[in-house]
Design a protein around this motif. Structure first.
Motif, PDB file in Angstrom:
ATOM      1  N   THR A 208       0.879  -1.175   0.000  1.00 19.68           N
ATOM      2  CA  THR A 208       0.000   0.000   0.000  1.00 19.68           C
ATOM      3  C   THR A 208       0.909   1.215   0.000  1.00 19.68           C
ATOM      4  O   THR A 208       2.135   1.096   0.029  1.00 19.68           O
ATOM      5  CB  THR A 208      -0.952   0.015   1.210  1.00 19.68           C
ATOM      6  OG1 THR A 208      -1.908   1.070   1.051  1.00 19.68           O
ATOM      7  CG2 THR A 208      -0.219   0.195   2.515  1.00 19.68           C
ATOM      8  N   TRP A 211      -0.736   6.287  -2.826  1.00 18.25           N
ATOM      9  CA  TRP A 211      -1.710   6.142  -3.916  1.00 18.25           C
ATOM     10  C   TRP A 211      -2.963   5.383  -3.477  1.00 18.25           C
ATOM     11  O   TRP A 211      -3.929   5.292  -4.231  1.00 18.25           O
ATOM     12  CB  TRP A 211      -1.049   5.432  -5.093  1.00 18.25           C
ATOM     13  CG  TRP A 211      -0.551   4.054  -4.738  1.00 18.25           C
ATOM     14  CD1 TRP A 211      -1.211   2.871  -4.869  1.00 18.25           C
ATOM     15  CD2 TRP A 211       0.722   3.728  -4.166  1.00 18.25           C
ATOM     16  NE1 TRP A 211      -0.449   1.828  -4.419  1.00 18.25           N
ATOM     17  CE2 TRP A 211       0.743   2.326  -3.987  1.00 18.25           C
ATOM     18  CE3 TRP A 211       1.838   4.479  -3.800  1.00 18.25           C
ATOM     19  CZ2 TRP A 211       1.847   1.671  -3.444  1.00 18.25           C
ATOM     20  CZ3 TRP A 211       2.930   3.826  -3.266  1.00 18.25           C
ATOM     21  CH2 TRP A 211       2.938   2.440  -3.087  1.00 18.25           C
ATOM     22  N   ARG A 212      -2.933   4.846  -2.240  1.00 17.27           N
ATOM     23  CA  ARG A 212      -4.097   4.132  -1.692  1.00 17.27           C
ATOM     24  C   ARG A 212      -4.398   4.679  -0.293  1.00 17.27           C
ATOM     25  O   ARG A 212      -4.292   3.990   0.697  1.00 17.27           O
ATOM     26  CB  ARG A 212      -3.812   2.626  -1.623  1.00 17.27           C
ATOM     27  CG  ARG A 212      -3.547   1.975  -2.960  1.00 17.27           C
ATOM     28  CD  ARG A 212      -3.340   0.486  -2.829  1.00 17.27           C
ATOM     29  NE  ARG A 212      -4.534  -0.201  -2.398  1.00 17.27           N
ATOM     30  CZ  ARG A 212      -4.588  -1.505  -2.125  1.00 17.27           C
ATOM     31  NH1 ARG A 212      -3.489  -2.242  -2.219  1.00 17.27           N
ATOM     32  NH2 ARG A 212      -5.708  -2.073  -1.749  1.00 17.27           N
ATOM     33  N   LYS A 213      -4.795   5.923  -0.274  1.00 14.05           N
ATOM     34  CA  LYS A 213      -5.053   6.576   1.014  1.00 14.05           C
ATOM     35  C   LYS A 213      -6.188   5.914   1.798  1.00 14.05           C
ATOM     36  O   LYS A 213      -6.284   6.061   3.016  1.00 14.05           O
ATOM     37  CB  LYS A 213      -5.370   8.054   0.780  1.00 14.05           C
ATOM     38  CG  LYS A 213      -4.195   8.852   0.229  1.00 14.05           C
ATOM     39  CD  LYS A 213      -4.555  10.313   0.062  1.00 14.05           C
ATOM     40  CE  LYS A 213      -3.431  11.100  -0.574  1.00 14.05           C
ATOM     41  NZ  LYS A 213      -2.193  11.119   0.238  1.00 14.05           N
ATOM     42  N   ASP A 214      -7.019   5.165   1.069  1.00 17.57           N
ATOM     43  CA  ASP A 214      -8.110   4.460   1.744  1.00 17.57           C
ATOM     44  C   ASP A 214      -7.645   3.159   2.382  1.00 17.57           C
ATOM     45  O   ASP A 214      -8.420   2.473   3.052  1.00 17.57           O
ATOM     46  CB  ASP A 214      -9.231   4.151   0.741  1.00 17.57           C
ATOM     47  CG  ASP A 214      -8.759   3.281  -0.416  1.00 17.57           C
ATOM     48  OD1 ASP A 214      -7.593   3.456  -0.847  1.00 17.57           O
ATOM     49  OD2 ASP A 214      -9.528   2.421  -0.884  1.00 17.57           O
ATOM     50  N   LYS A 215      -6.371   2.797   2.167  1.00 17.85           N
ATOM     51  CA  LYS A 215      -5.805   1.560   2.724  1.00 17.85           C
ATOM     52  C   LYS A 215      -4.577   1.869   3.572  1.00 17.85           C
ATOM     53  O   LYS A 215      -3.470   1.428   3.274  1.00 17.85           O
ATOM     54  CB  LYS A 215      -5.424   0.597   1.591  1.00 17.85           C
ATOM     55  CG  LYS A 215      -6.575   0.150   0.713  1.00 17.85           C
ATOM     56  CD  LYS A 215      -7.486  -0.826   1.424  1.00 17.85           C
ATOM     57  CE  LYS A 215      -8.553  -1.382   0.478  1.00 17.85           C
ATOM     58  NZ  LYS A 215      -9.479  -2.291   1.168  1.00 17.85           N
ATOM     59  N   PRO A 216      -4.716   2.620   4.640  1.00 19.04           N
ATOM     60  CA  PRO A 216      -3.556   2.925   5.485  1.00 19.04           C
ATOM     61  C   PRO A 216      -3.066   1.672   6.194  1.00 19.04           C
ATOM     62  O   PRO A 216      -3.847   0.783   6.532  1.00 19.04           O
ATOM     63  CB  PRO A 216      -4.101   3.955   6.477  1.00 19.04           C
ATOM     64  CG  PRO A 216      -5.558   3.652   6.562  1.00 19.04           C
ATOM     65  CD  PRO A 216      -5.965   3.204   5.187  1.00 19.04           C
ATOM     66  N   PHE A 254       0.475   8.082   6.463  1.00 14.65           N
ATOM     67  CA  PHE A 254      -0.965   8.191   6.240  1.00 14.65           C
ATOM     68  C   PHE A 254      -1.515   9.167   7.273  1.00 14.65           C
ATOM     69  O   PHE A 254      -1.377   8.943   8.480  1.00 14.65           O
ATOM     70  CB  PHE A 254      -1.651   6.837   6.379  1.00 14.65           C
ATOM     71  CG  PHE A 254      -1.313   5.868   5.276  1.00 14.65           C
ATOM     72  CD1 PHE A 254      -2.079   5.826   4.121  1.00 14.65           C
ATOM     73  CD2 PHE A 254      -0.227   5.004   5.397  1.00 14.65           C
ATOM     74  CE1 PHE A 254      -1.777   4.926   3.105  1.00 14.65           C
ATOM     75  CE2 PHE A 254       0.074   4.105   4.395  1.00 14.65           C
ATOM     76  CZ  PHE A 254      -0.692   4.072   3.235  1.00 14.65           C
ATOM     77  N   GLU A 260       3.857  12.292   2.960  1.00 16.22           N
ATOM     78  CA  GLU A 260       3.454  10.993   2.402  1.00 16.22           C
ATOM     79  C   GLU A 260       4.583   9.974   2.438  1.00 16.22           C
ATOM     80  O   GLU A 260       4.327   8.767   2.453  1.00 16.22           O
ATOM     81  CB  GLU A 260       2.969  11.170   0.961  1.00 16.22           C
ATOM     82  CG  GLU A 260       1.655  11.918   0.845  1.00 16.22           C
ATOM     83  CD  GLU A 260       1.134  11.959  -0.574  1.00 16.22           C
ATOM     84  OE1 GLU A 260       1.957  11.771  -1.517  1.00 16.22           O
ATOM     85  OE2 GLU A 260      -0.074  12.167  -0.767  1.00 16.22           O
TER      86      GLU A 260
END
Length: 336
Positions: A208, A211-216, A254, A260
């Protein structure tokens, strides 16, 4: 007696000159035997480290303890759209410096975000231009090989033919061909292509990221390293001694109010004690995920236990200095 002595001296001199007038016999030059690179690579545990190609290479290399690695991959050296490679400042001097430490230097091409025109250079009508350019690159800088870091959709229908042609050219000059691979993209690599690689660097990280802020969460766990190694070793049938397990020297952040990404060196400099754990939380701001000493050492132990070819570091300049250095920890455990 003197005239007689002089007479005999003249006769001897004449005989010597007569002998010298004959065509001389040239001593045979000793045959230089080139070691088979695969044979040379076998039997020792490798520490492969990537280093960015930008800036002053020689100056940047001063930050790296070359005595603690076996292979230095310069990332990334790419041609222009015509397949021409521009001069690389400082590379000649860096190669000489590394070779004095018995470190092999390899040019890594492509990368995670390579120029799109590389896809054109992989096609049959342009492939020879790219291969010839890479071979000239190795000769110009006395490199030990090429690392094919084609990723994602760059591992396409032309990949196998490209590595086949490049392998044939490199082996003629006793050079190595290695590659960085991602487990999620395993199906794209043919068995034939994989069989040609001297070392396979497993990118066991970036599960992760920003680019996958919904998957911390952690991007490079110990469990993932086991899964990745097992995939290539057992499911794809690659001998362990040709597999090199990737280790991250960086963190992903995150949160709404933190960077980042940071290097491992940045993390331990900012937050004392961070080297002992794998995450660092800033209350109300966010969390950094990375690999601290315990996890790096545990992954190294696993690679040694599995008799892997070695470990790979992305990337060396992300390390901390002094007692917090991950490279120092790796080197110490290999020696013990």
């Amino acid at each position: 007696m003197k005239p007689i002595k002089l007479f005999f001296q003249l006769i001897c001199l004449s005989l010597i000159l007569t002998g010298c007038s004959k065509t001389p016999v040239k001593a045979a030059e000793p045959e230089i035997k080139k070691e088979d690179p695969k044979k040379e690579e076998s039997g020792r545990f490798k520490v492969v480290g990537y280093m960015f190609a930008g800036g002053d290479l020689l100056a940047e290399s001063a930050k790296i303890d070359l005595s603690k690695i076996t292979h230095l991959n310069i990332a990334f050296i790419n041609p222009d759209a015509l397949g021409v490679f521009a001069p690389v400042a400082g590379l000649t001097e860096l190669v000489k410096k590394a070779h004095l430490q018995q470190v092999k230097v390899i040019a890594a091409i492509a990368g995670g975000d390579p120029p799109q025109y590389l896809k054109e250079l992989l096609k049959p009508d342009k492939r020879k231009i790219l291969v010839d350019g890479l071979m000239q690159l190795t000769r110009t800088y006395n490199l030990d090989g090429i690392d094919v870091d084609l990723e994602g959709d760059f591992v396409n229908e032309h990949y196998e033919a490209f590595v086949t042609d490049l392998s044939a050219a490199l082996k003629k000059e006793s050079k190595l061909m290695t590659a960085a691979v991602a487990t999620w993209n395993s199906a794209a690599y043919s068995d034939k292509a994989l069989a040609l690689l001297d070392l396979i660097n497993i990118m066991s990280y970036d599960q992760t990221g920003p680019w996958r802020k919904d998957k911390p969460g952690p991007h490079s766990t110990y469990e993932a390293a086991e899964i990745d190694f097992n995939h290539w070793n057992v499911l794809r049938g690659i001998p362990a001694e040709r597999l090199v397990l990737g280790l991250p020297f960086y963190a992903y952040g995150f949160g709404a109010d933190i960077p980042e990404s940071l290097t491992y060196g940045d993390i331990v400099q900012r937050y004392p004690g961070a080297e002992k754990v794998d995450l660092w939380e800033l209350p109300g701001k966010g969390t950094f995920y990375y690999n601290g000493w315990p996890t790096i050492k545990k992954k190294l132990s696993y690679a040694l236990q599995k008799k892997a070819g070695g470990v790979m570091i992305w990337q060396l300049l992300g390390d901390a200095g002094g007692e917090h250095s991950l490279l120092k920890a790796i080197h110490g455990d290999i020696k013990n």
